[in-house]
Write a protein that holds these residues in place. Structure first.
Motif, PDB file in Angstrom:
ATOM      1  N   LYS A   1       0.822  -1.204   0.000  1.00  0.00           N
ATOM      2  CA  LYS A   1       0.000   0.000   0.000  1.00  0.00           C
ATOM      3  C   LYS A   1       0.854   1.250   0.000  1.00  0.00           C
ATOM      4  CE  LYS A   1      -3.981  -2.033   2.387  1.00  0.00           C
ATOM      5  NZ  LYS A   1      -4.855  -1.938   3.565  1.00  0.00           N
ATOM      6  N   LYS A   2       0.317   2.289  -0.638  1.00  0.00           N
ATOM      7  CA  LYS A   2       0.979   3.581  -0.697  1.00  0.00           C
ATOM      8  C   LYS A   2       0.207   4.588   0.161  1.00  0.00           C
ATOM      9  CE  LYS A   2       4.032   2.368  -3.880  1.00  0.00           C
ATOM     10  NZ  LYS A   2       3.711   0.930  -3.950  1.00  0.00           N
ATOM     11  N   ILE A   3       0.927   5.526   0.738  1.00  0.00           N
ATOM     12  CA  ILE A   3       0.304   6.572   1.542  1.00  0.00           C
ATOM     13  C   ILE A   3      -0.171   7.690   0.615  1.00  0.00           C
ATOM     14  CG2 ILE A   3       0.647   8.256   3.385  1.00  0.00           C
ATOM     15  CD1 ILE A   3       2.839   6.418   4.487  1.00  0.00           C
ATOM     16  N   VAL A   4      -1.419   8.084   0.781  1.00  0.00           N
ATOM     17  CA  VAL A   4      -2.044   9.079  -0.093  1.00  0.00           C
ATOM     18  C   VAL A   4      -2.079  10.439   0.589  1.00  0.00           C
ATOM     19  CG1 VAL A   4      -4.076   9.630  -1.480  1.00  0.00           C
ATOM     20  CG2 VAL A   4      -3.556   7.223  -0.930  1.00  0.00           C
ATOM     21  N   GLY A   5      -1.602  11.453  -0.101  1.00  0.00           N
ATOM     22  CA  GLY A   5      -1.751  12.822   0.370  1.00  0.00           C
ATOM     23  C   GLY A   5      -2.952  13.460  -0.299  1.00  0.00           C
ATOM     24  N   VAL A   6      -3.903  13.920   0.488  1.00  0.00           N
ATOM     25  CA  VAL A   6      -5.148  14.484  -0.030  1.00  0.00           C
ATOM     26  C   VAL A   6      -5.128  15.996   0.154  1.00  0.00           C
ATOM     27  CG1 VAL A   6      -7.664  14.485   0.126  1.00  0.00           C
ATOM     28  CG2 VAL A   6      -6.387  12.355   0.524  1.00  0.00           C
ATOM     29  N   MET A   7      -5.123  16.713  -0.947  1.00  0.00           N
ATOM     30  CA  MET A   7      -5.154  18.170  -0.926  1.00  0.00           C
ATOM     31  C   MET A   7      -6.615  18.587  -0.939  1.00  0.00           C
ATOM     32  SD  MET A   7      -2.095  18.686  -3.711  1.00  0.00           S
ATOM     33  CE  MET A   7      -1.964  20.471  -3.535  1.00  0.00           C
ATOM     34  N   GLY A   8      -7.109  19.032   0.204  1.00  0.00           N
ATOM     35  CA  GLY A   8      -8.540  19.256   0.349  1.00  0.00           C
ATOM     36  C   GLY A   8      -8.896  20.639   0.836  1.00  0.00           C
ATOM     37  N   GLY A   9     -10.192  20.775   1.153  1.00  0.00           N
ATOM     38  CA  GLY A   9     -10.725  22.030   1.661  1.00  0.00           C
ATOM     39  C   GLY A   9     -11.264  22.954   0.597  1.00  0.00           C
ATOM     40  N   MET A  10     -11.257  22.481  -0.668  1.00  0.00           N
ATOM     41  CA  MET A  10     -11.651  23.336  -1.802  1.00  0.00           C
ATOM     42  C   MET A  10     -12.796  22.696  -2.590  1.00  0.00           C
ATOM     43  SD  MET A  10      -7.737  24.180  -3.061  1.00  0.00           S
ATOM     44  CE  MET A  10      -7.172  22.473  -2.949  1.00  0.00           C
ATOM     45  N   GLY A  11     -14.002  22.433  -2.011  1.00  0.00           N
ATOM     46  CA  GLY A  11     -14.404  22.802  -0.699  1.00  0.00           C
ATOM     47  C   GLY A  11     -14.386  21.608   0.266  1.00  0.00           C
ATOM     48  N   PRO A  12     -14.652  21.903   1.521  1.00  0.00           N
ATOM     49  CA  PRO A  12     -14.615  20.889   2.569  1.00  0.00           C
ATOM     50  C   PRO A  12     -15.574  19.719   2.349  1.00  0.00           C
ATOM     51  CG  PRO A  12     -14.594  23.090   3.497  1.00  0.00           C
ATOM     52  CD  PRO A  12     -14.871  23.261   2.038  1.00  0.00           C
TER      53      PRO A  12
END
Length: 242
Positions: free
Chosen positions: A6-17
């Motif tokens: 498994k790979k670790i996922v970075g989630v760029m969020g808040g646009m929108g919440p």
């Protein structure tokens, strides 16, 4: 599936919440789990203070790229092995971001356009529902035309209505009237000749998933969920950093 694949996922969020939460919920739902450890490791940066992408595109004052780049670098430093960004319009600000990170960022736009070949390869005319900023940037138009297809976008009145609806969804109103109104915009694109619709704004699938609609509807959120799952589970190799 062994955990080490498994790979670790970075989630760029808040646009929108709410769209980010919708993405995370769908990631959770897609996994056949019997215990916590079956799920994916997501590092989520839910930053709603990123400046308005529509305003930045309309004015040409780019106060968005530095914030997105900082978010990407934070997630990489935290251990993410690849990134996804839960906002279509924000992809207009990635030109310099990829130069500042050493891990791949999966494009929701590229993945959504590629999905056409999987769900309706014979379609030659694609309708796109997206924000005015996203459409003004030409993100989807360029990608679709590069695939050899024609693009149809909402006319002025329907785009104004769609923006109103997107802001309504962002404000937390997800009732049936909003859903029906979004569907009406999709129907206007079909009436203009669209053979498949891309929901190119991650707020739209919250209220309109295309189930039972006359023409195929590609949810950019669902496409990114499926791609994230495949990459994180090691079912596909990670692409090179752009």
């Amino acid at each position: 599936m062994r955990m080490k694949t498994k790979k670790i996922v970075g989630v760029m969020g808040g646009m929108g919440p709410a769209a980010t939460i919708d993405f995370m919920s769908k990631i959770t739902a897609i996994i056949d789990s019997g215990k916590d450890q079956d799920h994916l490791h997501l590092i989520v940066d839910q930053d709603p203070t990123v400046p308005n992408r529509q305003v930045a595109i309309a004015t040409g004052i780019d106060d968005v790229s530095p914030r997105i780049a900082a978010m990407a670098k934070r997630l990489e430093a935290a251990g993410a092995e690849f990134l996804v960004m839960i906002c279509n319009t924000a992809h207009a600000f990635l030109e310099d971001v990829n130069e500042e990170i050493n891990i791949p960022l999966i494009s929701i736009v590229e993945e959504s356009v590629a999905e056409i070949d999987r769900v309706c390869p014979g379609a030659s005319v694609v309708g796109v529902m997206a924000t005015d900023g996203c459409l003004n940037s030409g993100l989807y138009q360029d990608a679709i035309e590069s695939s050899g297809r024609k693009v149809i976008i909402p006319d002025d009145s329907n785009l104004i209505e769609l923006m109103r609806l997107i802001h309504t969804i962002k404000a937390g109103n997800e009732n049936v009237d909003v859903s029906n109104a979004v569907e009406a915009v999709a129907r206007s694109l079909v009436a203009s000749g669209a053979e498949v619709i891309i929901s190119g704004c991650t707020e739209i699938p919250i209220v309109f998933d295309g189930q039972g609609f006359d023409s195929p509807v590609i949810s950019s959120t669902d496409v990114l969920v499926n791609r994230t799952f495949s990459l994180a589970m090691g079912l596909e190799p990670l692409p090179e950093n752009n």
